[in-house]
Design a protein around this motif. Structure first.
Motif, PDB file in Angstrom:
ATOM      1  N   GLU A  50      12.715  32.827  47.808  1.00 32.44           N
ATOM      2  CA  GLU A  50      11.517  33.642  47.593  1.00 32.44           C
ATOM      3  C   GLU A  50      10.908  34.067  48.923  1.00 32.44           C
ATOM      4  O   GLU A  50      10.476  35.217  49.094  1.00 32.44           O
TER       5      GLU A  50
ATOM      6  N   ASN B 123      10.235  46.280  55.060  1.00 35.71           N
ATOM      7  CA  ASN B 123      10.319  47.172  53.896  1.00 35.71           C
ATOM      8  C   ASN B 123      11.750  47.280  53.378  1.00 35.71           C
ATOM      9  O   ASN B 123      12.231  48.355  53.023  1.00 35.71           O
ATOM     10  N   ILE B 124      12.423  46.136  53.333  1.00 30.82           N
ATOM     11  CA  ILE B 124      13.802  46.072  52.859  1.00 30.82           C
ATOM     12  C   ILE B 124      13.853  45.281  51.559  1.00 30.82           C
ATOM     13  O   ILE B 124      13.347  44.156  51.490  1.00 30.82           O
ATOM     14  N   ASP B 125      14.450  45.885  50.545  1.00 33.93           N
ATOM     15  CA  ASP B 125      14.706  45.182  49.287  1.00 33.93           C
ATOM     16  C   ASP B 125      15.925  44.288  49.521  1.00 33.93           C
ATOM     17  O   ASP B 125      17.058  44.773  49.565  1.00 33.93           O
ATOM     18  N   PHE B 126      15.685  42.988  49.665  1.00 28.93           N
ATOM     19  CA  PHE B 126      16.774  42.089  50.058  1.00 28.93           C
ATOM     20  C   PHE B 126      17.870  42.037  49.007  1.00 28.93           C
ATOM     21  O   PHE B 126      19.063  42.015  49.358  1.00 28.93           O
ATOM     22  N   TYR B 127      17.520  42.008  47.743  1.00 26.41           N
ATOM     23  CA  TYR B 127      18.542  41.913  46.697  1.00 26.41           C
ATOM     24  C   TYR B 127      19.417  43.171  46.681  1.00 26.41           C
ATOM     25  O   TYR B 127      20.627  43.098  46.416  1.00 26.41           O
ATOM     26  N   ARG B 128      18.822  44.320  46.969  1.00 25.40           N
ATOM     27  CA  ARG B 128      19.607  45.549  47.028  1.00 25.40           C
ATOM     28  C   ARG B 128      20.524  45.534  48.249  1.00 25.40           C
ATOM     29  O   ARG B 128      21.671  45.977  48.191  1.00 25.40           O
TER      30      ARG B 128
ATOM     31  N   VAL C  75      13.169  36.809  50.609  1.00 25.22           N
ATOM     32  CA  VAL C  75      13.008  38.114  49.958  1.00 25.22           C
ATOM     33  C   VAL C  75      11.661  38.729  50.331  1.00 25.22           C
ATOM     34  O   VAL C  75      11.577  39.928  50.660  1.00 25.22           O
ATOM     35  N   ARG C  76      10.614  37.920  50.301  1.00 23.30           N
ATOM     36  CA  ARG C  76       9.277  38.408  50.659  1.00 23.30           C
ATOM     37  C   ARG C  76       9.205  38.819  52.130  1.00 23.30           C
ATOM     38  O   ARG C  76       8.584  39.826  52.481  1.00 23.30           O
TER      39      ARG C  76
ATOM     40  N   MET D 256      10.780  42.277  52.693  1.00 23.13           N
ATOM     41  CA  MET D 256       9.997  43.380  52.136  1.00 23.13           C
ATOM     42  C   MET D 256       8.700  43.588  52.913  1.00 23.13           C
ATOM     43  O   MET D 256       8.357  44.718  53.283  1.00 23.13           O
ATOM     44  N   GLU D 257       7.976  42.507  53.203  1.00 23.66           N
ATOM     45  CA  GLU D 257       6.666  42.637  53.849  1.00 23.66           C
ATOM     46  C   GLU D 257       6.778  43.085  55.303  1.00 23.66           C
ATOM     47  O   GLU D 257       5.900  43.797  55.809  1.00 23.66           O
TER      48      GLU D 257
ATOM     49  N   GLU E  75      20.203  50.919  53.446  1.00 23.34           N
ATOM     50  CA  GLU E  75      19.014  50.318  52.848  1.00 23.34           C
ATOM     51  C   GLU E  75      17.752  50.527  53.681  1.00 23.34           C
ATOM     52  O   GLU E  75      16.659  50.710  53.136  1.00 23.34           O
TER      53      GLU E  75
END
Length: 282
Positions: free
Chosen positions: A254, A265-270, A257-258, A261-262, A102
């Motif tokens: 929330e 740069n990791i999509d947590f759900y993925r 997850v934010r 990503m911020e 990821e």
């Protein structure tokens, strides 16, 4: 007179020592374990650990018992050698591989712990709790109770992986702090978290009992629980909480997850899906 007697006694002791220890006397050397006296040669397990952990990621795995690596006031036993490869292979598949897939190798090499210390027994504490893992300065993880590890015991395996993801999340937030508003979502942090049930923790918006111990622990417990339990498992846990508590969990989710990503740069759900698939495919 008293001084003379003392002097005469010292003279006798001195000459007695000369007679007792001549240059012909030999003192047998004894290798004391843990003080560098013992030696061993690398075997197949050591070469496997080198190839999977040390060479690619500069991660040292210590499984031979070294007392100075552990708390000295606890009674602990070494890990059985036949448990080492199953444990570390599981960690490679469910922690290293998902993060690399990821976020890439550079991310993982930058932030991963550099040492694992493996212990066979649990660490029992005076407050009637058991320590399953500890982290020191973001560089070292100690894993306990590994002599009971078996891949068919999924709850046990997930508890171990929970510890790994928990400690790695600490490294991430110690590098880049999570938003301060997270600390204000739930109230009731307490050092005596173990005196309360899981149901009582859920009522206040804490995903586990240990999450009540401090805001930092709350944050990493959310991360590790969401990753190890997967989406369905996480949803099942918070479904047992009251409606107002569920709203708190959604706020925390929330922010997690934010944050990923911020800052990374990791999509947590993925990432969550990757970890869950790896666990299911063990």
């Amino acid at each position: 007179m008293k001084q003379m007697q003392i002097k005469l006694l010292m003279v006798f002791i001195f000459f007695g020592s000369l007679m007792a220890c001549t240059k012909d006397d030999k003192i047998d050397s004894v290798n004391i374990p843990g003080l560098g006296g013992e030696t061993w040669e690398k075997g197949p397990l050591d070469f496997w650990l080198d190839s999977v952990f040390t060479k690619p990621f500069n991660i040292e795995v210590k499984y031979r018992f070294e007392r100075y690596e552990l708390t000295l006031d606890k009674t602990l036993v070494p890990v059985m050698e036949n448990k080492v490869q199953p444990v570390m292979s599981t960690i490679q598949k469910t922690w290293i591989a998902p993060y690399i897939a990821e976020a890439g190798e550079t991310f993982f090499k930058t932030y991963c712990q550099k040492q694992f210390v493996l212990v066979g027994s649990p660490q029992f504490n005076s407050n009637n709790t058991i320590t399953l893992g500890t982290a020191e300065g973001g560089r070292k993880i100690v894993l306990f109770w590994l002599n009971d590890f078996t891949l068919t015991d999924k709850p046990f395996v997930k508890e171990m992986l929970h510890t790994i993801h928990h400690e790695f999340a600490h490294i991430l937030h110690q590098t880049i702090m999570y938003p301060v508003e997270y600390k204000r979502i739930s109230t009731g942090y307490t050092g005596s978290w173990n005196d309360y049930t899981l149901a009582e923790a859920l009522e206040r918006g804490f995903i586990t009992q240990y999450a009540r111990s401090a805001p930092d622990e709350d944050f990493v417990e959310m991360i590790s629980t969401m990753l190890v339990e997967g989406k369905d498992g996480y949803e099942a846990i918070i479904a047992d909480a009251p409606d107002d508590a569920q709203a708190k969990f959604r706020q925390k989710e929330e922010i997690v997850v934010r944050y990923f990503m911020e800052n990374y740069n990791i999509d947590f759900y993925r990432l969550q899906t990757r970890v869950q698939d790896a666990i299911d495919n063990l």
